[in-house]
Motif scaffolding. Structure first.
Motif, short mmCIF file in Angstrom:
data_model
loop_
_atom_site.label_atom_id
_atom_site.label_comp_id
_atom_site.label_asym_id
_atom_site.label_seq_id
_atom_site.Cartn_x
_atom_site.Cartn_y
_atom_site.Cartn_z
N GLY A 24 24.03 44.57 32.58
CA GLY A 24 23.40 44.02 33.78
C GLY A 24 22.43 44.94 34.46
N GLU A 25 22.21 46.14 33.89
CA GLU A 25 21.31 47.11 34.51
C GLU A 25 19.99 47.19 33.74
N ILE A 58 34.24 43.24 34.31
CA ILE A 58 33.89 42.30 33.24
C ILE A 58 35.04 41.32 33.02
N LEU A 59 36.26 41.84 33.07
CA LEU A 59 37.43 40.99 32.83
C LEU A 59 37.65 39.98 33.96
N CYS A 60 37.49 40.43 35.21
CA CYS A 60 37.86 39.56 36.33
C CYS A 60 36.67 38.83 36.95
N GLY A 61 35.45 39.24 36.63
CA GLY A 61 34.28 38.59 37.22
C GLY A 61 33.97 39.06 38.61
N GLY A 62 34.48 40.23 38.99
CA GLY A 62 34.19 40.80 40.30
C GLY A 62 32.75 41.28 40.39
N ILE A 63 32.27 41.43 41.62
CA ILE A 63 30.88 41.82 41.87
C ILE A 63 30.86 43.23 42.46
N PRO A 64 30.24 44.18 41.76
CA PRO A 64 30.18 45.54 42.31
C PRO A 64 29.10 45.67 43.38
N VAL A 65 29.46 46.33 44.46
CA VAL A 65 28.48 46.72 45.48
C VAL A 65 28.44 48.24 45.44
N GLN A 88 29.88 41.00 34.24
CA GLN A 88 30.51 40.00 33.37
C GLN A 88 29.49 39.11 32.66
N LYS A 89 28.52 38.59 33.41
CA LYS A 89 27.53 37.66 32.83
C LYS A 89 26.75 38.29 31.68
#
Length: 483
Positions: free
Chosen positions: A446-447, A125-132, A409-410
């Motif tokens: 996001g889920e 959430i802090l960095c805007g990374g995308i989990p796979v 994050q979004k």
């Protein structure tokens, strides 16, 4: 490891020298060695409040250590087989977040299991990374998430060659380990960093016959919760890095969120605990293993309970098991783990680590005694005799794999509306819902919410689990993204 050198405790020695000087304090903290708050001094003791001091030249500074803290960190790195060790005073949450933020920027992918601690998702959430997500298998009997299957990780790596890192738990809260060595080699072969959440694995660095540690297999970073099995004070932790990482860059990432007023109580506890483990860890953890295995055998002898261990190892979903974890499946006596957790505390004055829908975890550590184990076993036997019931109405399973609609994050920052939870099926959540402990989200931002997830949450609440993460503490209402 130089055992003679490991006998030193630089921070503690500096604190003792400072105390002998009887310095008059015109700095913070304002309680001035406890004189300004006598009730605090009475509660904690004069020795403790007298060591609650501010950073100063003789005691170094955690934000940019150049003397005693730096020396203590170097000794810790040597003891753990790391290139460098950072002392962390914001818990392993801070260690995990610094680890993720050090390698992952906005829009970059990171491969990880869904049963991560909330701190990992918070970092995204802090960095805007995308989990796979590499969804772990669920054990058909005990209902807990298993390890990361190597072939599944390989498929995720090949499908996402632009991912910057792979993250694994070692071990999970329940003691389950993936093939960490093979996953690390796979990540490195594809130019990815290997990050390891070792919140429950401090002892792996000092025990014989235990699962491998992150640093021993060449991982790039590991978050190690010294206060859990390592014996330091609550909230103290370590961040270990390998030779591939830029120490200066990682220090800058840590300093984005870590306090500038580090507690010397926490720092000195890390210093002393490292010394204790370096000098006596192997002997201590051999005793822990013996106690845990004895407890496992005795509990399984009661009947109805299932204290699981190395028999779970299948070489695929469970590649090793941490036998110091006394994890017990309880539904065989018709009770959820949280019900037994409450009974042990309220009726027997026994505080275990956690209870969830299907399991309890009793944390066995260097501070336990065999008479404590006997008391726990006796209480569990008594609980079965007095409270066991038919369990057909119990909800099975502790882990559900939700559908991920957006990266976290979004939705976390999106406009949301609060709805009664039973009206949220099909919607996308904008907040967390989790039982704590262990802090693994049932839902993350996001889920998609489903009827199954709603029933899981409500059943957990009914049975007494502590729900956290949602704006509504009872989770009668859930915040979902506005459509």
């Amino acid at each position: 490891m130089d055992l003679e050198r490991q006998k030193s405790a630089p921070i503690c020695e500096a604190l003792e020298q400072f105390q002998r000087r009887r310095v008059v304090p015109f700095d913070v903290p304002g309680h001035k060695r406890g004189r300004g708050n006598p009730e605090l001094a009475q509660l904690l003791g004069q020795r403790c409040v007298g060591l609650d001091v501010n950073s100063m030249k003789p005691l170094d500074n955690l934000c940019n250590p150049v003397s005693v803290i730096r020396e203590a960190e170097e000794l810790t790195a040597e003891a753990f087989g790391a290139a460098h060790a950072f002392f962390m005073v914001g818990g392993t949450t801070s260690s995990v977040q610094s680890m993720v933020l050090s390698v992952c920027k906005a829009g970059e992918k990171i491969i990880l299991p869904r049963n991560v601690h909330k701190s990992v998702i918070n970092a995204l959430i802090l960095c805007g990374g995308i989990p796979v997500y590499v969804n772990p298998a669920i054990h058909p009997q005990i209902g807990v998430a298993l390890g990361m299957e190597l072939t599944a990780v390989e498929a995720a790596v090949r499908k996402n060659p632009d991912a910057v890192a792979v993250l694994a738990n070692n071990p999970t809260y329940y003691g389950i380990c993936s093939d960490l060595r093979a996953i690390t080699e796979l990540a490195h072969a594809h130019g990815m960093k290997m990050l390891v959440d070792e919140a429950h694995g401090t002892h792996l660095y000092f025990g014989d016959g235990l699962p491998v540690s992150a640093m021993s297999v060449g991982a790039d970073m590991a978050a190690v919760s010294m206060h859990k099995s390592g014996g330091s004070l609550t909230q103290s932790s370590l961040l270990l890095i390998g030779k591939t990482m830029d120490m200066g860059h990682v220090r800058k990432i840590i300093n984005l969120t870590q306090t500038t007023s580090a507690s010397y109580l926490l720092l000195s506890s890390l210093d002393l605990s490292r010394r204790n483990l370096a000098l006596r860890g192997r002997e201590s953890f051999a005793k822990v293993v013996r106690m845990a295995e004895y407890a496992r055998s005795e509990i399984n002898g009661i009947g109805g309970y299932y204290a699981y261990g190395r028999e779970l190892i299948d070489g695929v979903n469970v590649c090793d098991f941490d036998v110091t974890k006394l994890s017990v499946f309880t539904q065989g006596i018709g009770l959820t783990g949280i019900e037994i957790y409450d009974l042990l505390r309220d009726e027997y004055d026994i505080q275990i680590e956690f209870g969830d829908i299907g399991n309890i975890l009793a944390y066995i550590s260097i501070g336990d005694r065999i008479q404590d184990i006997e008391r726990l076993v006796g209480a569990l036997e008594d609980v079965k005799r007095l409270y066991a019931k038919e369990g057909s109405s119990l909800y099975f399973g502790d882990f559900i794999q939700p559908e991920v609609v957006y990266s976290p994050q979004k939705p976390f920052y999106a406009e949301k509306e609060s709805l009664p939870i039973r009206r949220t099926a099909g919607r996308v959540t904008g907040e967390f819902v989790m039982c704590y402990p262990p802090g693994i989200p049932i839902l993350a931002p996001g889920e998609r919410v489903t009827d199954e997830i709603i029933e899981h949450i409500l059943f957990a609440r009914e049975k007494g689990c502590s729900l956290q993460g949602a704006a509504d503490p009872r989770v009668d209402y859930l915040q979902v993204i506005k459509e």
